[in-house]
Design an enzyme around this catalytic site. Structure first.
Site, mmCIF file in Angstrom:
data_model
loop_
_atom_site.group_PDB
_atom_site.id
_atom_site.type_symbol
_atom_site.label_atom_id
_atom_site.label_comp_id
_atom_site.label_asym_id
_atom_site.label_seq_id
_atom_site.Cartn_x
_atom_site.Cartn_y
_atom_site.Cartn_z
ATOM 1 C CB VAL A 1 4.305 28.543 -68.295
ATOM 2 C CG1 VAL A 1 2.824 28.371 -68.612
ATOM 3 C CG2 VAL A 1 4.757 29.938 -68.701
ATOM 4 C CE1 TYR A 2 3.649 20.256 -67.110
ATOM 5 C CE2 TYR A 2 5.361 19.993 -65.462
ATOM 6 C CZ TYR A 2 4.311 19.476 -66.188
ATOM 7 O OH TYR A 2 3.912 18.174 -65.990
#
Length: 257
Positions: free
Chosen positions: A152-153
């Site tokens: 996600v990052y």
């Protein structure tokens, strides 16, 4: 009249370094952060200049809207979308609230704050938007042995890169500049807050990141990678991106037949 900068995540790390540099360069600064006490300390440290503290949580829609309203109402010359959270963990382990926080802070907030300032910048024929991401934006092809996993990052930072490049093209000829600032590991509180001890890892200073950003603008860069000595590597990556984009056909590729 002083130029006006709006800096998010202004109370620590890269955001604090930007605020300090801009104040020394004569900017009036709207400093946005979650920590009201640290914002007050920033103001008290610079009584000779205009710093407007705005306590806001950009992981919330209300926080984003509040700052966007300020940004739209003020003649912002320089917007620095710097606020961030890490939440380094595999997607299956990432709690839904942390995933939401990460995407809200690193994708939604920069999008809406940029939208709030860009119209005024176009009308005035000048302005600069800096979106602070990281070299992790390029880490998607890395094998599973590369840790920590952080889908996600990495995806959020890759979005910032593509957003900045595409917006820069949209704004060509308007006098408005866009920069994606992509540092590597920086000596800030960022990783410590995630419980990561990187004290033994060589790290760039936040002040050097800011120096690179401002010099990158002078050099006309849309993408600035402070720790990358061979900038032709970026040219190679982006040329390959465009080759893949331009190489598509309406016909099914032979390998799928």
């Amino acid at each position: 009249m002083s130029k006006l900068a709006l800096v998010t995540g202004a109370t620590s790390g890269i955001g604090s370094a930007f605020a300090e540099r801009l104040v020394s360069d004569g900017y009036a600064v709207i400093a946005v952060g979650r920590n009201a006490e640290r914002l007050d300390q920033l103001v008290e440290a610079h009584p000779e200049v205009k710093i407007r503290p705005v306590a806001a949580d950009l992981s919330t829609l209300a926080g984003i809207q509040g700052v966007a309203d300020i940004a739209a109402a003020e003649p912002v010359d320089l917007l620095i979308n710097n606020a961030g959270v890490a939440h380094y963990m595999p997607l299956a382990d990432l709690p839904a609230d942390k995933a939401t926080e990460l995407v809200t802070v690193k994708v939604l907030a920069p999008t809406l704050l940029t939208r709030a300032v860009v119209g005024g910048m176009q009308e005035r024929g000048s302005g600069t938007i800096i979106n602070v991401g990281g070299m992790i934006a390029f880490s998607g092809p890395a094998p599973s042995s590369v840790m920590p996993r952080r889908a996600v990052y990495a995806g959020a930072l890759a979005n910032l890169l593509a957003f900045s490049q595409t917006l820069s093209a949209e704004l060509e000829g308007t006098g408005v500049r866009v920069q994606a600032l992509l540092p590597g590991v920086v000596a800030t509180e960022f990783h410590t807050r995630q419980g990561m001890d990187l004290s033994a890892v060589p790290r760039m200073s936040a002040a050097d990141v800011v120096t690179a950003a401002l010099r990158g603008l002078e050099l006309g860069e849309t993408v600035t990678a402070p720790g990358l000595e061979d900038s032709s590597l970026l040219d190679t990556v982006f040329a390959a991106d465009l080759a893949a984009f331009g190489g598509q056909s309406p016909q099914l590729a032979s390998r799928y037949r």
